[in-house]
Design an enzyme around this catalytic site. Structure first.
Site, PDB file in Angstrom:
ATOM      1  N   TYR A 144       0.856  -1.189   0.000  1.00 51.70           N
ATOM      2  CA  TYR A 144       0.000   0.000   0.000  1.00 51.70           C
ATOM      3  C   TYR A 144       0.889   1.235   0.000  1.00 51.70           C
ATOM      4  CZ  TYR A 144      -3.609   3.326   1.496  1.00 51.70           C
ATOM      5  OH  TYR A 144      -4.478   4.387   1.579  1.00 51.70           O
ATOM      6  N   ASP A 239       9.283   2.818   0.137  1.00 52.22           N
ATOM      7  CA  ASP A 239       8.202   3.452   0.885  1.00 52.22           C
ATOM      8  C   ASP A 239       8.407   3.098   2.351  1.00 52.22           C
ATOM      9  OD1 ASP A 239       5.924   4.169   2.197  1.00 52.22           O
ATOM     10  OD2 ASP A 239       4.529   3.333   0.722  1.00 52.22           O
ATOM     11  N   LYS A 267       3.714   8.706   9.002  1.00 51.15           N
ATOM     12  CA  LYS A 267       3.488   8.104  10.322  1.00 51.15           C
ATOM     13  C   LYS A 267       4.448   8.633  11.402  1.00 51.15           C
ATOM     14  CE  LYS A 267       0.671   4.544   8.401  1.00 51.15           C
ATOM     15  NZ  LYS A 267       0.731   3.852   7.138  1.00 51.15           N
TER      16      LYS A 267
HETATM   17  C1  PLP Z   1       0.090   4.406   5.767  1.00 52.67           C
HETATM   18  C2  PLP Z   1       0.886   4.176   4.553  1.00 52.67           C
HETATM   19  C3  PLP Z   1       0.832   5.043   3.451  1.00 52.67           C
HETATM   20  C4  PLP Z   1      -0.158   6.161   3.355  1.00 52.67           C
HETATM   21  O1  PLP Z   1       0.046   7.139   4.302  1.00 52.67           O
HETATM   22  P1  PLP Z   1      -1.178   8.154   4.660  1.00 52.67           P
HETATM   23  O2  PLP Z   1      -0.556   9.097   5.630  1.00 52.67           O
HETATM   24  O3  PLP Z   1      -2.267   7.307   5.214  1.00 52.67           O
HETATM   25  O4  PLP Z   1      -1.568   8.813   3.393  1.00 52.67           O
HETATM   26  C5  PLP Z   1       1.723   4.831   2.424  1.00 52.67           C
HETATM   27  N1  PLP Z   1       2.598   3.823   2.448  1.00 52.67           N
HETATM   28  C6  PLP Z   1       2.669   2.970   3.487  1.00 52.67           C
HETATM   29  C7  PLP Z   1       3.698   1.894   3.475  1.00 52.67           C
HETATM   30  C8  PLP Z   1       1.805   3.096   4.552  1.00 52.67           C
HETATM   31  O5  PLP Z   1       1.857   2.215   5.551  1.00 52.67           O
END
Ligand code: PLP
Length: 429
Positions: A144, A239, A267
């Protein structure tokens, strides 16, 4: 456990908020039941609208690595707020934040702050395309990268939880340029690269996947991606929205010893405020406006409250390596305890863990990719989730999410979690 106030709030929420929530997984739709409404949290504990206390294994999906309402962060936000909450002009604090991140992730030459992980990943892909002059990119099934159009192809997290195959509103033109293959399958990546010669701008990956449960990269997989990207002139994007500042102060890059060309953060970087960032090699980052023509902007980017919250937390993480040792110890303790009671139950299981990211899959075979995670007994997971909740233990409401261990959790909390798992398993067989 009485949750009547939460139930009433959910009914009321549904009248003015789609599905009663501002982000889908919160709705408990896949595990069943109705979500708890939270009033406050401190350290390892969440409190709901009926006054129930829960040990928190979500930790706002990662940011609360040192526990909720961490005093230095709260105090720093309070002091900053008195000086106005936004200027839309540069501040020295933004330089300090960038310098701090660079000192923690040494291969980041330049870094741009945004407001979410989604924005960070979306901007990194645009930059990789602008830099290479190529259109396509590769992502992995079950990973994601936020909810930008081009990522909603075989995505993990909520998209997987709700079993959404294709997302209405994402045009075929957009999804045409998103190529996907299985996590941990280097052969499949090489085939995609061969089939699309000179067309692939980037490979984006969660270096440790956390949005299909926790799935570690197999030995050599990330190194193989690194060499493939070098050979083909492809931008490798890690990511690190989940893994950044969690697995180590230098994130997965440091923990696993592989460098990416671009990194995205979210995060933990905002300590619970809305923050994201993308950064990396100077040669690539220089293509971002106003230095280059790849446009990217944000009215609230680098917001002082968000910056001071993140800065205070990161500073703490950088200065005390003992924090990571302590979290590792707690996580290993939970891992061993769960392993023991699961083994004794005779129910097939796989525990995946990397540092303080852990997930339990009721699976007979190793869980190395999305298909493995989806094939597990996730109905049993849903029952497990509700049992644990009734015992005051708040796990992520989906088998496709990793649990996050904070440093605030005590040995007694971990023992309680292990014991509750044991009693669940006893009545499940
Ligand atoms: C949570 C998450 C996102 C998205 O971040 P948001 O602040 O919710 O837009 C993207 N990549 C990873 C790996 C994530 O865990």
């Amino acid at each position: 456990m009485n949750t009547s106030n939460s139930i009433a709030l959910f009914e009321r929420a549904n009248k003015s908020i789609p599905g009663g929530v501002n982000s889908p997984v919160r709705a408990f739709k896949s595990v069943g039941g109705t979500p708890l409404f939270i009033t406050h949290a401190k350290g390892a504990y969440l409190y709901d609208a009926d006054g129930n206390q829960y040990i928190d294994y979500i930790n706002s999906w990662g940011p609360m690595i040192l526990g909720h309402a961490y005093e230095p962060v709260v105090k720093a936000i309070q002091e900053k707020a008195a000086l106005s909450t936004s200027f839309g002009a540069p501040t020295e604090l933004e330089i300090e934040m960038a310098e701090l991140i660079k000192s923690m992730a040494p291969n980041v030459d330049l870094i741009r702050m945004v407001n979410s992980g989604t924005e960070a990943c979306m901007s990194a892909i645009r930059l990789a395309r602008g830099y290479t002059g190529r259109n396509k990119f590769i992502k992995f099934e079950g990973c994601y990268h936020g909810h930008a159009d081009s990522f909603l192809v075989k995505a993990g997290s909520g998209v997987a939880t709700f079993n959404i195959q294709t997302v209405p509103g994402v045009t075929s033109g957009v999804s045409h340029d998103t190529l996907t293959c299985a996590f941990n399958d280097i052969q499949a990546v090489e085939t995609l690269v061969q089939q699309n010669p000179g067309e692939i701008a980037a490979i984006i990956i969660e270096p440790v996947a956390g949005n299909m449960g926790c799935i570690p990269p197999q030995p050599g997989f990330l190194q193989a991606l690194r060499s493939l990207c070098d050979k083909e002139g492809i931008v490798l994007i890690f990511d690190e929205v989940m893994t950044g500042f969690r697995l180590a102060s230098g994130g997965a890059q440091q923990y696993l010893g592989v460098d990416a060309d671009l990194v995205t953060y979210g995060k933990i970087i905002g300590a619970g405020m809305p923050v994201g960032a993308f950064g990396g090699k100077k040669e690539i980052m220089e293509h971002i406006a106003p230095l280059g023509n790849v446009y990217q902007a944000g009215t609230l980017s680098g917001n002082p409250l968000a910056m001071i919250a993140g800065y205070t937390l990161l500073q703490e993480l950088k200065q005390s390596p003992a924090i990571y040792e302590s979290i590792e110890k707690k996580s290993a303790y939970l891992h061993q305890g769960l392993e023991k009671v699961l083994k004794a139950s005779g129910i097939p299981y796989i525990i995946n863990r990397v540092g303080s990211m852990i997930s339990v899959h009721f699976s007979e075979k190793p869980v190395n990719n999305f298909a493995d995670a989806a094939a597990a007994n996730n109905t049993l997971f849903n029952k497990y989730f509700h049992y644990m909740l009734s015992q005051g233990i708040y796990l992520p409401p989906s088998a496709f999410e990793t649990w996050f261990i904070s440093n605030a959790v005590s040995d007694a909390d971990l023992d309680k979690t292990i014991a509750a798992t044991e009693s669940f398993l006893k009545q499940a067989v």
